[in-house]
Design a protein around this motif. Structure first.
Motif, PDB file in Angstrom:
ATOM      1  N   ARG A  35       0.809  -1.220   0.000  1.00  0.00           N
ATOM      2  CA  ARG A  35       0.000   0.000   0.000  1.00  0.00           C
ATOM      3  C   ARG A  35       0.846   1.276   0.000  1.00  0.00           C
ATOM      4  NH1 ARG A  35      -4.955  -1.331   4.270  1.00  0.00           N
ATOM      5  NH2 ARG A  35      -5.750  -3.164   3.169  1.00  0.00           N
ATOM      6  N   ARG A  36       2.153   1.118   0.103  1.00  0.00           N
ATOM      7  CA  ARG A  36       3.083   2.235   0.065  1.00  0.00           C
ATOM      8  C   ARG A  36       2.876   3.210   1.227  1.00  0.00           C
ATOM      9  NH1 ARG A  36       3.902   3.712  -6.363  1.00  0.00           N
ATOM     10  NH2 ARG A  36       4.449   1.611  -7.031  1.00  0.00           N
ATOM     11  N   LYS A  37       2.490   2.673   2.354  1.00  0.00           N
ATOM     12  CA  LYS A  37       2.389   3.449   3.588  1.00  0.00           C
ATOM     13  C   LYS A  37       2.296   2.464   4.753  1.00  0.00           C
ATOM     14  CE  LYS A  37      -2.667   3.794   3.673  1.00  0.00           C
ATOM     15  NZ  LYS A  37      -3.833   4.706   3.775  1.00  0.00           N
ATOM     16  N   THR A  38       2.686   2.938   5.924  1.00  0.00           N
ATOM     17  CA  THR A  38       2.572   2.070   7.099  1.00  0.00           C
ATOM     18  C   THR A  38       1.099   1.957   7.482  1.00  0.00           C
ATOM     19  OG1 THR A  38       3.005   4.014   8.487  1.00  0.00           O
ATOM     20  CG2 THR A  38       4.860   2.540   8.041  1.00  0.00           C
ATOM     21  N   VAL A  39       0.594   0.740   7.482  1.00  0.00           N
ATOM     22  CA  VAL A  39      -0.826   0.511   7.748  1.00  0.00           C
ATOM     23  C   VAL A  39      -1.060   0.406   9.247  1.00  0.00           C
ATOM     24  CG1 VAL A  39      -1.215  -0.609   5.535  1.00  0.00           C
ATOM     25  CG2 VAL A  39      -0.487  -1.982   7.476  1.00  0.00           C
ATOM     26  N   GLN A  40      -2.318   0.386   9.647  1.00  0.00           N
ATOM     27  CA  GLN A  40      -2.679   0.265  11.050  1.00  0.00           C
ATOM     28  C   GLN A  40      -2.159  -1.052  11.620  1.00  0.00           C
ATOM     29  OE1 GLN A  40      -6.889   0.688  11.510  1.00  0.00           O
ATOM     30  NE2 GLN A  40      -6.939   2.790  10.741  1.00  0.00           N
ATOM     31  N   VAL A  41      -1.870  -1.040  12.912  1.00  0.00           N
ATOM     32  CA  VAL A  41      -1.275  -2.224  13.535  1.00  0.00           C
ATOM     33  C   VAL A  41      -2.323  -3.184  14.092  1.00  0.00           C
ATOM     34  CG1 VAL A  41       0.854  -1.029  14.088  1.00  0.00           C
ATOM     35  CG2 VAL A  41      -1.018  -0.990  15.733  1.00  0.00           C
ATOM     36  N   ARG A  42      -3.499  -2.674  14.488  1.00  0.00           N
ATOM     37  CA  ARG A  42      -4.496  -3.526  15.123  1.00  0.00           C
ATOM     38  C   ARG A  42      -4.899  -4.730  14.262  1.00  0.00           C
ATOM     39  NH1 ARG A  42      -8.862  -2.874  18.957  1.00  0.00           N
ATOM     40  NH2 ARG A  42      -8.121  -0.784  19.386  1.00  0.00           N
ATOM     41  N   PRO A  43      -5.132  -4.560  12.952  1.00  0.00           N
ATOM     42  CA  PRO A  43      -5.547  -5.724  12.158  1.00  0.00           C
ATOM     43  C   PRO A  43      -4.466  -6.792  11.997  1.00  0.00           C
ATOM     44  CG  PRO A  43      -6.164  -3.667  11.080  1.00  0.00           C
ATOM     45  CD  PRO A  43      -5.229  -3.317  12.173  1.00  0.00           C
ATOM     46  N   PHE A  44      -3.240  -6.504  12.425  1.00  0.00           N
ATOM     47  CA  PHE A  44      -2.151  -7.458  12.243  1.00  0.00           C
ATOM     48  C   PHE A  44      -1.604  -7.971  13.573  1.00  0.00           C
ATOM     49  CE2 PHE A  44      -2.388  -4.773   8.505  1.00  0.00           C
ATOM     50  CZ  PHE A  44      -2.372  -5.706   7.476  1.00  0.00           C
ATOM     51  N   SER A  45      -2.412  -7.856  14.610  1.00  0.00           N
ATOM     52  CA  SER A  45      -1.993  -8.358  15.916  1.00  0.00           C
ATOM     53  C   SER A  45      -1.980  -9.885  15.915  1.00  0.00           C
ATOM     54  CB  SER A  45      -2.938  -7.860  17.008  1.00  0.00           C
ATOM     55  OG  SER A  45      -2.674  -8.514  18.233  1.00  0.00           O
ATOM     56  N   PRO A  46      -0.911 -10.519  16.441  1.00  0.00           N
ATOM     57  CA  PRO A  46      -0.897 -11.979  16.538  1.00  0.00           C
ATOM     58  C   PRO A  46      -1.663 -12.516  17.737  1.00  0.00           C
ATOM     59  CG  PRO A  46       1.165 -11.097  17.364  1.00  0.00           C
ATOM     60  CD  PRO A  46       0.355  -9.912  16.883  1.00  0.00           C
ATOM     61  N   ASP A  47      -2.243 -11.625  18.546  1.00  0.00           N
ATOM     62  CA  ASP A  47      -2.982 -12.058  19.732  1.00  0.00           C
ATOM     63  C   ASP A  47      -4.251 -12.781  19.312  1.00  0.00           C
ATOM     64  OD1 ASP A  47      -4.555 -12.148  22.164  1.00  0.00           O
ATOM     65  OD2 ASP A  47      -3.146 -10.667  22.971  1.00  0.00           O
ATOM     66  N   PRO A  48      -4.454 -14.022  19.751  1.00  0.00           N
ATOM     67  CA  PRO A  48      -5.642 -14.782  19.329  1.00  0.00           C
ATOM     68  C   PRO A  48      -6.949 -14.182  19.803  1.00  0.00           C
ATOM     69  CG  PRO A  48      -4.457 -15.947  21.068  1.00  0.00           C
ATOM     70  CD  PRO A  48      -3.584 -14.809  20.646  1.00  0.00           C
ATOM     71  N   ARG A  49      -6.894 -13.282  20.764  1.00  0.00           N
ATOM     72  CA  ARG A  49      -8.128 -12.627  21.212  1.00  0.00           C
ATOM     73  C   ARG A  49      -8.650 -11.633  20.183  1.00  0.00           C
ATOM     74  NH1 ARG A  49      -5.527 -11.338  27.042  1.00  0.00           N
ATOM     75  NH2 ARG A  49      -3.811 -10.923  25.602  1.00  0.00           N
ATOM     76  N   MET A  50      -7.814 -11.223  19.244  1.00  0.00           N
ATOM     77  CA  MET A  50      -8.278 -10.424  18.103  1.00  0.00           C
ATOM     78  C   MET A  50      -8.766 -11.404  17.046  1.00  0.00           C
ATOM     79  SD  MET A  50      -8.064  -7.356  18.898  1.00  0.00           S
ATOM     80  CE  MET A  50      -7.496  -5.847  18.183  1.00  0.00           C
ATOM     81  N   ILE A  51      -9.998 -11.866  17.206  1.00  0.00           N
ATOM     82  CA  ILE A  51     -10.472 -13.023  16.446  1.00  0.00           C
ATOM     83  C   ILE A  51     -10.644 -12.733  14.961  1.00  0.00           C
ATOM     84  CG2 ILE A  51     -11.571 -14.034  18.458  1.00  0.00           C
ATOM     85  CD1 ILE A  51     -14.245 -13.001  17.470  1.00  0.00           C
ATOM     86  N   PHE A  52     -10.737 -11.455  14.572  1.00  0.00           N
ATOM     87  CA  PHE A  52     -10.894 -11.117  13.152  1.00  0.00           C
ATOM     88  C   PHE A  52      -9.641 -10.459  12.578  1.00  0.00           C
ATOM     89  CE2 PHE A  52     -15.497 -11.022  14.395  1.00  0.00           C
ATOM     90  CZ  PHE A  52     -15.834 -12.154  13.677  1.00  0.00           C
ATOM     91  N   ALA A  53      -8.484 -10.677  13.208  1.00  0.00           N
ATOM     92  CA  ALA A  53      -7.250 -10.119  12.686  1.00  0.00           C
ATOM     93  C   ALA A  53      -6.990 -10.633  11.278  1.00  0.00           C
ATOM     94  CB  ALA A  53      -6.080 -10.475  13.607  1.00  0.00           C
ATOM     95  N   GLU A  54      -6.531  -9.739  10.410  1.00  0.00           N
ATOM     96  CA  GLU A  54      -6.183 -10.034   9.020  1.00  0.00           C
ATOM     97  C   GLU A  54      -7.402 -10.406   8.162  1.00  0.00           C
ATOM     98  OE1 GLU A  54      -2.832 -12.578   8.580  1.00  0.00           O
ATOM     99  OE2 GLU A  54      -1.619 -11.474  10.043  1.00  0.00           O
ATOM    100  N   ILE A  55      -8.607 -10.086   8.668  1.00  0.00           N
ATOM    101  CA  ILE A  55      -9.825 -10.227   7.857  1.00  0.00           C
ATOM    102  C   ILE A  55     -10.206  -8.853   7.309  1.00  0.00           C
ATOM    103  CG2 ILE A  55     -12.324 -10.488   8.064  1.00  0.00           C
ATOM    104  CD1 ILE A  55     -11.957 -13.032   9.484  1.00  0.00           C
TER     105      ILE A  55
END
Length: 853
Positions: free
Chosen positions: A89-109
């Motif tokens: 995307r040629r910019k630093t994207v938000q970090v929340r969607p890429f959290s490896p914490d399993p409690r973020m159940i929709f990460a990378e969706i």
């Protein structure tokens, strides 16, 4: 990946090596970050992250020791996909969607909605984004899910015409995930033929397997497991490197098993100790006893035997609070469970064993069959004979989340909470079992409150980090415990000044404890810890001796009083005269005993033991591998004498191949011994260290003897200090999963290269004329059109080897791999730099037969 410079220009990135993020991939990602203007922060000498310098931590798991500290000072932890997406995307994207914490159940969706009512659309998108997901207005190549009621929606048809590769799901899937607080499989909800609209809950559903329960079904396993894929011997458990482990008495393990565990820990670079003060890891079964309370209050790593075995099998640190039975159980269960009778239904395999043990750990009675006196039925679906009979018998029907959260919170939860009674019609809830974390603050309040006045500086700092991370986190909802808030201000240095402790001479231990935090958040002072020492006896023996001493204390006092009284003429026989005679009789009997104190020998001097006791050696404090020490070359007598002298000071010179703390060499040499010891994370010292020890008879500060060899660093294009830090972080996994073949007649023989490759975790195989095909034929489509992984063949540039090069290239290309035929110097270069790097100068065809580039 490529992008214009500057995408990461304000980012300082640190990587965490793990089974999910190998050092090989870290090397590739590091180059991407640096090529796009970012800074890659190398680990400290002890392998830890310089957390005060970084802006982002890249890790594909939250199972690393500094995760809680990163959450306390709000440093984002992201998966490796954050880097690739930012470049794309040629910019630093938000970090929340890429959290490896399993409690973020929709990460990378990435989801977009098609023709849904406005209120439903806003609800789905809002909840999805709160739990790590992202919204996309249209279906793009980055979109993973389209939420629609039918395939007739205009957005769905447009996406399909553009060859959309994501999933099209009903909104019911999001609703089920929100109600449970867990992410279930979207399979039954996929359009155009969703299963939930064709079948009912009465139809059979396969019982799923669950990787969350591997090694976590019981608190005290009976057998020591064997790591998957192991052949003849165990891979060194480097997860215990520089760790002191204490096994509690309540484990009731045999002497034979204790010896096996000791060997595993020592081979991995750790040691077994017998006191809580000296341990880093405390393993026990129950949450009680003085040792447990002291270990927990001191913020030691406290876990159950199953957690300890999981560390051995996976060779990777894990948080014992992330699996319910990886932490010691309460001896008397959870309040409110004592009179409950619980049975289960629709769970199978390890999930069933896990729930049986969890019911017992809560203090309830588990029954295999259901009768009218049962109080609760745990079921993965609401369809079975037990489920039908339960309402008639007054048995409460709930899913496993009820007992998991009751155990995690140490309290009996009410059964009328909606998520405990929700059963998606075509889902077996066994697929989301084992995802509940323990609540450390609740455990502390109930089982080890207080203790602040006895805490060391290190323990106080760890406690404040835990409290800060808790204050920054969600306190309710599916993401409970996940950090989202602001930093709590505290000053560790101020506490250090008020509670100064004496420093220790063991610099290696002090380095392992110290973890500075970011200066813009709060400051950290220096901490020192007392070097570990092995206890000379068991705790149970000490307790018995103490009790006996208290019992006979009055008799001892009376005896000493009588012993001082001198006898007079006509007085009854006794006093000093009787005491002297009794002592003489005791001495005459003890003359055959092998033990006499020095005081007795000085006073009596007349009788000596028949056998002289051999002086005991001090505990090993340093393990050295020595290479290239010229004073020992050709003089075995001097070597033996020097080894014995150093051993008397707690320094043990170990043979090649064993775990070591330090590597001693006069200068950088690319020998097998040097490179293998470096791969295990040894600190490299100059040979002057041995000279100083032998000269003074004392152990100097090792930091004054770190090897400096600028000429070798320039010649081999590496930094020794950086290589040591990387090796400490890699823990022998630099080449994990990398296939390396070697010609049998390679220069200097294949045995040395095999030792170096395997010390760094590579898959090593000999390649002969009749080796045949050892790479499975694979197409690019089967590999998902990913970039081919390299496969290496170590060969010399001579006519004999060249005859097999063509066949090796063909075999690699058929397996969708990139063949690289390299000179042996490539492996030496990688092992020395502790970085997977490649340059065409290392191709065998660019070198002569002697390896000259």
């Amino acid at each position: 990946m490529s992008s214009r410079p500057g995408v990461f220009q304000e980012c300082a990135v640190a990587f965490v090596p793990s089974n999910e993020l190998t050092p090989k991939l870290i090397g590739e990602l590091s180059r991407v970050v640096e090529d796009n203007g970012g800074t890659v922060c190398d680990p400290r000498r002890n392998g830890s992250i310089p957390i005060e310098k970084v802006t982002h931590i890249v890790s594909n798991t939250i199972n690393f020791e500094q995760y809680t500290e990163s959450q306390a000072i709000m440093i984002p932890v992201v998966s490796d996909h954050w880097i690739s997406t930012s470049v794309l995307r040629r910019k630093t994207v938000q970090v929340r969607p890429f959290s490896p914490d399993p409690r973020m159940i929709f990460a990378e969706i990435v989801v977009t909605c098609a023709d849904l009512p406005l209120l439903d659309k806003e609800s789905i998108l809002g909840a999805t984004m709160a739990l790590g997901g992202q919204e996309s207005k249209d279906a793009t190549r980055l979109t993973t899910h389209i939420c629609a009621l039918s395939m007739d929606a205009e957005k769905v048809q447009s996406a399909l015409s553009n060859k959309f590769k994501g999933k099209i799901v009903l909104p019911h899937w999001f609703d089920a995930c929100f109600k449970l607080g867990k992410r279930i499989d979207e399979g039954p909800y996929l359009l155009p033929d969703p299963e939930i609209l064709k079948k009912t809950s009465e139809d059979d559903v396969d019982i799923p397997t669950n990787k969350n329960l591997v090694g976590a079904t019981s608190v005290n396993p009976e057998f020591l497991p064997i790591p998957a894929g192991s052949k003849t011997s165990r891979v060194p458990a480097t997860v215990f490197q520089d760790k002191a482990v204490m096994l509690a008495a309540d484990l009731n393990i045999t002497a034979r098993l204790t010896k096996a565990i000791r060997d595993i820990v020592q081979t991995g670079g750790g040691r077994l100790v017998h006191t809580v003060e000296n341990c880093d890891i405390y393993v026990c079964q129950y949450r009680d006893g003085d040792d447990y309370v002291q270990a927990a209050q001191s913020c030691k790593e406290v876990g159950s035997l199953s957690w300890f075995y999981s560390l051995i099998v996976n060779n990777q640190w894990q948080n014992p609070l992330h699996r319910l039975l990886h932490y010691p159980v309460p001896r008397n269960g959870i309040p409110g469970f004592k009179d409950l009778r619980i049975t289960i239904s629709n769970y199978g395999g390890e999930a069933r064993i896990y729930l049986e043990n969890l019911v017992r750990a809560c203090g309830a009675e588990f029954t295999k069959t259901m009768k009218s006196d049962n109080t609760h039925l745990l079921t993965a679906r609401d369809s079975s004979e037990k489920c039908k009979a339960a309402p008639e018998w007054g048995v409460a029907v709930i899913n496993h989340l009820w007992i998991e959260e009751s155990y995690a919170k140490c309290e009996l939860k009410p059964i009328n909470i909606p998520k405990y009674n929700h059963f998606p019609p075509r889902t077996n809830l066994g697929e989301i079992i084992g995802q509940t974390f323990l609540d450390e603050s609740r455990i502390k309040d109930l089982f080890y409150p207080g203790g602040e006045e006895k805490m060391s500086l290190s323990a106080k700092r760890k406690r404040k980090i835990l409290e800060a991370a808790e204050d920054n986190a969600y306190h309710k909802g599916p993401a409970e415990g996940l950090v989202v808030g602001r930093v709590k201000d505290f000053d560790v240095r101020r506490d250090d000044e008020e509670n100064q402790e004496p420093s220790s001479g063991n610099s290696r231990k002090a380095t392992a404890v110290e973890t500075p935090v970011r200066s813009r958040r709060f400051e950290s002072g220096k901490e020192n810890d007392t070097p570990p020492a092995m206890s000379t006896g068991g705790r149970s023996a000490k307790a018995k001796a103490r009790d006996m001493l208290q019992h006979i204390a009055p008799d001892i006092a009376l005896y000493e009083k009588e012993k001082k009284r001198h006898s007079k003429g006509g007085a009854p026989w006794g006093g000093k005269r009787a005491a002297d005679m009794a002592d003489k009789e005791k001495d005459s009997k003890a003359s055959t005993s092998p033990k006499h104190t020095h005081e007795d020998a000085d006073e009596e001097g007349t009788k000596r033991p028949s056998k002289k006791q051999r002086p005991s050696l001090p505990d090993v404090q340093m393990r050295l591998v020595v290479t290239g020490y010229t004073d020992w070359v050709g003089d075995s007598k001097r070597e033996d004498h020097d080894r014995r002298k150093m051993r008397a000071l707690g320094i043990h010179v170990v043979p090649e191949g064993q775990s070591c703390d330090y590597l001693v060499a006069p200068h950088v040499v690319r020998t097998v011994k040097f490179l293998c010891a470096l791969a295990r994370g040894a600190v490299v010292l100059s040979s002057e260290f041995i000279d100083k020890v032998l000269e003074t008879g004392d152990v100097p500060n090792v930091d004054d003897f770190i090897l400096q060899d600028r000429d070798a660093e320039s010649r081999y294009n590496f930094k020794l200090e950086r290589s040591m830090a990387r090796a400490k972080a890699n823990r022998g996994r630099l080449l994990q999963g990398v296939p390396i073949y070697c010609m049998e007649n390679v220069r200097n023989g294949s045995q040395g290269y095999q030792a170096i490759a395997e010390a760094n975790g590579a898959i090593f195989k000999l390649y002969r004329a009749r080796s045949g095909t050892t790479i499975k034929p694979t197409t690019a489509e089967e590999d998902g059109y990913a970039k081919p992984d390299p496969v290496y063949l170590i060969a010399s540039n001579d006519s004999g080897d060249k005859q097999l090069w063509t066949r090796f290239r063909a075999m690699a290309e058929k397996g969708n791999m990139e063949p690289r035929i390299v000179d042996p110097d490539w492996l030496l270069d990688v092992a020395m730099a502790q970085e997977v790097r490649f340059d065409e100068q290392f191709l065998a065809e660019n070198c002569d037969a002697n390896g000259s580039l």
